[in-house]
Every structure is written in structure tokens, then in C-alpha cells.
Write a protein that holds these residues in place. Structure first.
Motif, PDB file in Angstrom:
ATOM      1  N   UNK A   1      42.936  42.201  39.231  1.00  0.00           N
ATOM      2  CA  UNK A   1      41.722  41.394  39.077  1.00  0.00           C
ATOM      3  C   UNK A   1      41.764  40.587  37.777  1.00  0.00           C
ATOM      4  N   UNK A   2      42.260  41.194  36.721  1.00  0.00           N
ATOM      5  CA  UNK A   2      42.346  40.493  35.440  1.00  0.00           C
ATOM      6  C   UNK A   2      43.295  39.309  35.528  1.00  0.00           C
ATOM      7  N   UNK A   3      44.423  39.500  36.183  1.00  0.00           N
ATOM      8  CA  UNK A   3      45.358  38.392  36.365  1.00  0.00           C
ATOM      9  C   UNK A   3      44.726  37.283  37.195  1.00  0.00           C
ATOM     10  N   UNK A   4      44.001  37.671  38.218  1.00  0.00           N
ATOM     11  CA  UNK A   4      43.367  36.690  39.101  1.00  0.00           C
ATOM     12  C   UNK A   4      42.338  35.881  38.336  1.00  0.00           C
ATOM     13  N   UNK A   5      41.494  36.525  37.563  1.00  0.00           N
ATOM     14  CA  UNK A   5      40.442  35.828  36.831  1.00  0.00           C
ATOM     15  C   UNK A   5      41.020  34.930  35.739  1.00  0.00           C
ATOM     16  N   UNK A   6      42.147  35.328  35.175  1.00  0.00           N
ATOM     17  CA  UNK A   6      42.747  34.554  34.086  1.00  0.00           C
ATOM     18  C   UNK A   6      43.319  33.234  34.586  1.00  0.00           C
ATOM     19  N   UNK A   7      43.916  33.240  35.795  1.00  0.00           N
ATOM     20  CA  UNK A   7      44.585  32.024  36.276  1.00  0.00           C
ATOM     21  C   UNK A   7      44.725  32.109  37.791  1.00  0.00           C
ATOM     22  N   UNK A   8      43.687  31.671  38.496  1.00  0.00           N
ATOM     23  CA  UNK A   8      43.724  31.766  39.953  1.00  0.00           C
ATOM     24  C   UNK A   8      44.871  30.970  40.569  1.00  0.00           C
TER      25      UNK A   8
END
Length: 292
Positions: free
Chosen positions: A148-155
Motif C-alpha cells: 500500500x505504501x508503494x502504491x500511494x507513493x507512486x501509482x
């Protein structure tokens, strides 16, 4: 453009409605982040074959309204049932992909099957994929939070990094063009950040173990043997065991994006499933006439 209002809060939701108005009805519910366009390889040939194909954009996705709230499974299921009511659909076949399968199941368990004759669960995340008391072998919640953190950082980077696994391109026969992958990522990025996070939260908390046995219509479960987003043993196989009247079809080498890599096979299987419903209706009518 065809829109209807959510029965929950009035959110304006878009749907595509193709094929003859009097044809057997198939209602398509898309994957996370995607709208009705993801079903083009199914809805176009089925509509040409005489089926009425209705495909909805969930809130915050596609052409539907960008709203802050309503990204919980009950509201999403109520939105779907609202579409059935809005169009006064009868004898519909509900076809969901990924998280769309959860919306289909919850819609039936909340609203019943008066308007629905059959269900197809395609590459579904149902009954759940994240570790829980009912799914001790599920994915570690810590791994989900990290993703989720990776997704929010750079979709955009997340979609690009996961595209090959989504289509299982390392497996034989799963050929998708770079242009198509780019197109699908563009469509995913239309979903708002708020909607995207909300849908991810639905998947993380999903547990339909108690609901699947309550389905009282025939269910077709279609799943890929190499789906890393919804592993077969956690989802498709379990769903088929839990549903009283279910048939499981496993696509060899199929990944999560089998609606594209196995488009022809999926469309043919859906058409056969729809035809079996039509044959059952015809037999019932004939039996009723004979009994008069």
C-alpha cells in the motif's frame, strides 16, 4: 450518456448498455481501478451475438462521479443493485472480475436473487486473500501494508512494475502488446487516488467465507492457474467449494488479466454459461405449458 444515481447517496454512476434491449442480460463488474472498458473483448462479441451487455463504472472509477465516501463493500453492492433496479433487469447474469466478484456476492446476500439467475466469478479475490481467522494461509497483512505504501507513493510506477505479473507474460501464450498494457494502465489511473485506496482496503479486509454458501443461483468460477494477485488455491478453488452450485474452470497459464490473454476462451465460456441459462428458462416454460 447513460447514468443512474446511487440509491445510497445519489452519486452519479455511469454504465454502458450494448446489444439488443430484449436480449438475455449480462451485467459486468470490473476489477479494481478499471471501468467498463476492460470488458471490451467480452461485451462486444456477446452483444453482437444478441446478448444485452451492461457494464458499470463503480464510484470514483471511469466516468462515474469522483466522490469521497462510499468505498465500502456494502455501499458498492448497493450501487450495483441500484443499477439492476434502475434498468428493471430480470434474469440477469452477474459477471465480476477480481474485487468485482465481491461486489456481486455481497449484492446477492444483501438484496437476494430476484433479478439474478446466474453468476460468474472471474479471477476473483473472493472469499479473501489476506490472512484472517478464516484464511490462516492468506497473505501477510504486513506485506499488504508495505505494498500500500508503494502504491500511494507512486501509482504509475506501481502499475508499470506489476503489469507483467498481472498478465503472467512469463507464461506461454500470454501475449499482450506494449500498447495495450499502456492503455490499461492509463485506464487504471483514471480511478481517483481516494477510490483506489478505498478498493484496496476492501480487498485487505475481505472475508466472504460465510456468504458464499448462501448463494442460491448457479455460479461459474473462472480462474487462472498462475494468478499471483488472487492465487487459485486461496480464491477460485475455495469459492467453488463454498458455493452450493458451482463449476470451476481453470485456465492453464492464466494470470489475473485473463480477460485479455484468454479473451476468446473466456468469452466462449461466458456465452456457454449464458446459453445454459437460456436453455433452462426455455425448459421451464415448456414444462409450465405442458402442466396446464
Amino acid at each position: 450518456m447513460p447514468y443512474f444515481e446511487s440509491p445510497v447517496d445519489g452519486t452519479r454512476l455511469y454504465y454502458a448498455d450494448h446489444g439488443p434491449a430484449d436480449g438475455p442480460v449480462a451485467v459486468f463488474v470490473a476489477s479494481s481501478y478499471l471501468g467498463h472498458e476492460m470488458w471490451e473483448y467480452q461485451t462486444l462479441p456477446l452483444a453482437e451475438a444478441g446478448y444485452r451487455c451492461v457494464a458499470v463504472d463503480r464510484r470514483g472509477h471511469g466516468r462515474s462521479d469522483d466522490v469521497w465516501s462510499g468505498y465500502d463493500l456494502d455501499t458498492l453492492a448497493d450501487d450495483l443493485n441500484g443499477l439492476l433496479d434502475h434498468l428493471d433487469l430480470r434474469g440477469a447474469t452477474l459477471i465480476g472480475h477480481s474485487v468485482g466478484t465481491a461486489e456481486v456476492v455481497r449484492s446477492l446476500t444483501r438484496h437476494g436473487s430476484a433479478r439474478v439467475d446466474r453468476v460468474a466469478l472471474v479471477a476473483g479475490v473472493s472469499p479473501g486473500v489476506v490472512r484472517s481467522p478464516n484464511l490462516p494461509e492468506g497473505i501477510d497483512p504486513a506485506a499488504v501494508r508495505a505494498d500500500d505504501e508503494l502504491f500511494r507513493r507512486d501509482r504509475p510506477a506501481w502499475f508499470n512494475a506489476t503489469a507483467d505479473d498481472f498478465f503472467a507474460v512469463q507464461r506461454p501464450g500470454n501475449d499482450v502488446s506494449p500498447a495495450y498494457v499502456h492503455h490499461l494502465i492509463d485506464r487504471c489511473l483514471v480511478a481517483t487516488p481516494r477510490a483506489s485506496d478505498g478498493i484496496r482496503a476492501v480487498v485487505a479486509a475481505l472475508d466472504l467465507t460465510e456468504e458464499l454458501p448462501a448463494l442460491d443461483v448457479p455460479v461459474l468460477v473462472v480462474h487462472g492457474s498462475h494468478d499471483v494477485f488472487a492465487p487459485l488455491a486461496l480464491t477460485g478453488e475455495r469459492a467453488a467449494l463454498l458455493v452450493p452450485d458451482a463449476v470451476l474452470k481453470v485456465y492453464e497459464n492464466g494470470g489475473h488479466g485473463l480477460f485479455a490473454t484468454h479473451a476468446g476462451l473466456l468469452t466462449a465460456d461466458l456465452r456457454e454459461f449464458l446459453e445454459s441459462g437460456r436453455a433452462s428458462d426455455t425448459a421451464a416454460r415448456q414444462a409450465a405449458v405442458a402442466g396446464r
